[in-house]
Design a protein around this motif. Structure first.
Motif, PDB file in Angstrom:
ATOM      1  N   LEU A   8       0.835  -1.203   0.000  1.00 28.66           N
ATOM      2  CA  LEU A   8       0.000   0.000   0.000  1.00 28.66           C
ATOM      3  C   LEU A   8       0.869   1.252   0.000  1.00 28.66           C
ATOM      4  O   LEU A   8       0.671   2.178  -0.789  1.00 28.66           O
ATOM      5  CB  LEU A   8      -0.935   0.004   1.218  1.00 28.66           C
ATOM      6  CG  LEU A   8      -1.761   1.267   1.427  1.00 28.66           C
ATOM      7  CD1 LEU A   8      -2.769   1.437   0.303  1.00 28.66           C
ATOM      8  CD2 LEU A   8      -2.458   1.216   2.769  1.00 28.66           C
ATOM      9  N   TYR A  12       1.437   4.075  -3.006  1.00 30.59           N
ATOM     10  CA  TYR A  12       1.218   5.509  -2.763  1.00 30.59           C
ATOM     11  C   TYR A  12       2.422   6.322  -3.223  1.00 30.59           C
ATOM     12  O   TYR A  12       2.281   7.333  -3.919  1.00 30.59           O
ATOM     13  CB  TYR A  12       0.923   5.739  -1.276  1.00 30.59           C
ATOM     14  CG  TYR A  12       0.932   7.194  -0.857  1.00 30.59           C
ATOM     15  CD1 TYR A  12       0.033   8.109  -1.398  1.00 30.59           C
ATOM     16  CD2 TYR A  12       1.833   7.653   0.096  1.00 30.59           C
ATOM     17  CE1 TYR A  12       0.040   9.441  -1.004  1.00 30.59           C
ATOM     18  CE2 TYR A  12       1.841   8.978   0.493  1.00 30.59           C
ATOM     19  CZ  TYR A  12       0.944   9.871  -0.062  1.00 30.59           C
ATOM     20  OH  TYR A  12       0.954  11.182   0.324  1.00 30.59           O
ATOM     21  N   LEU A  29      -6.994   7.801   1.343  1.00 33.91           N
ATOM     22  CA  LEU A  29      -7.808   6.647   1.746  1.00 33.91           C
ATOM     23  C   LEU A  29      -9.086   7.073   2.460  1.00 33.91           C
ATOM     24  O   LEU A  29      -9.730   6.254   3.123  1.00 33.91           O
ATOM     25  CB  LEU A  29      -6.982   5.728   2.654  1.00 33.91           C
ATOM     26  CG  LEU A  29      -5.734   5.117   2.019  1.00 33.91           C
ATOM     27  CD1 LEU A  29      -4.887   4.415   3.070  1.00 33.91           C
ATOM     28  CD2 LEU A  29      -6.104   4.171   0.891  1.00 33.91           C
TER      29      LEU A  29
END
Length: 115
Positions: A8, A12, A29
């Protein structure tokens, strides 16, 4: 419950076109992860060259195996800071994190690419 993961976080970093922050990821998010959660997750590990190579090596070897030797290439990216402690700050000379010294220094940040 959602948790921060290496996948994740690297997604990003790779997809961002500007500065990256824990607050920025939290905002992206829609608050599913707080910036405090992301900061705590980041502070739990060390992400130096050995960890980067451990993650990248299998992917590089996999790509290498799919191509003939003469057609395989990699792009090596290295960022460096040329310290200029006694130079007045300007558009190029400013404060940067120097990972080799593990501290902020005033200097010129540059990126080298090798193909």
């Amino acid at each position: 419950m959602m948790t921060c993961t290496l996948d994740l976080y690297t997604d990003y970093l790779l997809s961002s076109t500007g500065p990256t922050t824990a607050t920025g990821l939290s905002r992206l998010l829609d608050g599913a992860l707080s910036h405090d959660h992301i900061t705590r997750w980041l502070s739990q590990g060390t992400y130096g060259p050995a960890e980067v190579w451990r993650q990248a090596k299998p992917l590089i070897r996999q790509a290498e195996a799919r191509r003939p030797a003469g057609k395989f290439a990699v792009l090596i990216v290295d960022d460096s800071v040329l310290e200029k402690a006694h130079t007045d700050a300007n558009e190029l000379i400013c404060t940067h994190w120097d990972h080799s010294q593990q501290r902020y220094v005033k200097g010129l940040n540059f990126v080298s690419l090798l193909y």
